[in-house]
Design an enzyme around this catalytic site. Structure first.
Site: not given
Ligand code: CTP
Length: 398
Positions: A208, A277, A287, A321, A335, A339
């Site tokens: 990302n 995710d 490759k 975050f 969240k 969490k």
């Molecule tokens: N986070 C994490 N591990 C993951 C995904 C997210 O620890 N596999 C943590 C990120 O570091 C951040 C928070 O969770 O502090 C929210 O991450 P975000 O990507 O916004 O949320 P998700 O829970 O992944 O939900 P979505 O992608 O559906 O918005």
């Protein structure tokens, strides 16, 4: 933080003087009022006019120059200072100060000041290692003078070793650190930053746009406030802040292992990383070749590190975050609750000045008790300071 601070920058003779010109630029850009004192030898390397132009003040060069002494005497320069920086500091200058000698404007002013003094030595590596020099430097450190050690590298004299003046941005960080109140002493903080990369094959990955800037800014600020900081970072182009222990990782799985391996004694976890995710179910060892017209990648979910941290929270402060593109407060609040967090930093990345790879952010802080604070657009370092202010309140309440 440096806005309105009165800084005296003492420059002694050495080839590294040219780097101090850049340091001056950084200090004035940050709002500091900088007064320069140059030793006679320093003037051989860079003209006082360069420093005068950039500082906007006359440069002080000679204790017995009557015209200068009428305008500002060295005692008032020393009195008004919030900080004294000596960069580059030669072996001669360090030697004189450690012996209490004051035979020119620079040494006289240093002796007369009650402000903190940051010494940034630069010299030939043999001189630096000389036990007499080391004794002098240690004596000054023992008396409370701040020392920023020189770095290793190729020196102008042809030698390779420790003696180079650190990069101006590193000196700038040390200046901020000296001027920062140490309200996080004794606090152990683990911060994650940057993106993760999930490999598809040896040349491709899923990731990302995260630059890591927000997480690095928090790590810098926490270290400057006296915390012990572990920074677990995905791939970024950023320089590790001085005094921070950085553990680089690539994938979400690696980040998960490193975070849980380093949780012992941690008081605060701040998860600024943008964790991918999903990851490919299979990573191709070779490759992948372009054959079929369409290609489908099978992905599986990565572990949610923060969710698991929330389940094993004990008495740690947990900060997450949420970077969103719509329904910011709704998603962030979900969240926060799901969490088991104390605080979540929410930002709408579609807003100007709040997205990835910019130096500013526009955030809202959502607290577990339902409070929502809306912060105006500010630099990521300022966001970091505000966030740590809130974290400290939560930590002290535990
Ligand atoms: N986070 C994490 N591990 C993951 C995904 C997210 O620890 N596999 C943590 C990120 O570091 C951040 C928070 O969770 O502090 C929210 O991450 P975000 O990507 O916004 O949320 P998700 O829970 O992944 O939900 P979505 O992608 O559906 O918005």
């Amino acid at each position: 933080m440096l806005q309105g601070k009165n800084i005296v920058l003492g420059v002694s003779g050495g080839i590294a003087v040219y780097k101090v010109v850049e340091l001056l630029r950084l200090l004035t850009k940050a709002g500091a009022d900088v007064h320069i004192i140059m030793s006679k030898n320093a003037c051989e390397f860079v003209t006082p006019l360069t420093f005068q132009t950039l500082s906007g003040h006359p440069v002080h060069t000679d204790l017995f120059s009557l015209s200068q002494e009428q305008e500002i005497d060295h005692i008032s320069l020393a009195d008004r200072a919030d900080l004294f920086i000596l960069a580059p500091a030669t072996a001669n200058l360090v030697g004189k100060i450690s012996q209490g000698l004051a035979d020119d404007l620079l040494t006289t002013s240093v002796m007369a000041t009650k402000a903190p003094v940051l010494i940034v030595p630069a010299m030939n590596s043999n001189m630096y290692e000389n036990p007499i020099y080391q004794r002098n430097q240690n004596d000054l450190a023992g008396l409370g003078y701040h020392i920023l050690e020189p770095v290793n590298g190729a020196l102008a004299c042809g030698w390779d070793g420790q003696g180079k003046l650190p990069d101006p941005t590193v000196i700038f960080g040390a200046v901020e650190s000296v001027l920062t109140a140490k309200d996080m002493l004794g606090c152990h903080v683990l911060i994650t930053a940057g993106p993760t990369r999930e490999e598809i094959d040896p040349v491709r990955y899923i990731s990302n746009y995260s630059s890591g800037k927000m997480g690095f800014a928090i790590a810098t600020a926490a270290q400057q406030r006296g915390a012990q900081v572990i920074l677990v970072s995905g791939p970024t182009n950023l320089t590790v802040p001085t005094g921070v222990r950085c553990i680089p990782v690539i994938s979400a799985d690696e980040m998960y292992s490193v975070v849980f391996d380093h949780l012992e004694n941690i008081d605060v976890v701040i998860k600024a990383a943008a964790v991918a995710d999903y990851r490919p179910v299979d990573r191709s060892v070779q490759k992948m070749k372009k054959t079929a017209d369409e290609l489908t990648l099978d992905l599986e979910k990565n572990p949610d590190i923060l969710t698991e941290l929330g389940q094993q929270k004990e008495d740690r402060v947990l900060v997450g975050f949420a970077a969103e593109t719509e329904r910011l407060l709704v998603h962030a609040a979900e969240k926060l609750q799901k969490k088991n967090l104390d605080l979540i930093v929410a930002n709408d990345i579609t807003q100007d000045g709040a997205g990835f790879d910019v130096d500013t952010n526009i955030v809202r802080l959502l607290h577990a008790d339902g409070r929502v604070e809306e912060l105006e657009k500010m630099s990521k370092s300022q966001v970091a300071q505000r966030l740590l202010d809130r974290v400290m309140v939560l930590w002290k309440a535990k």
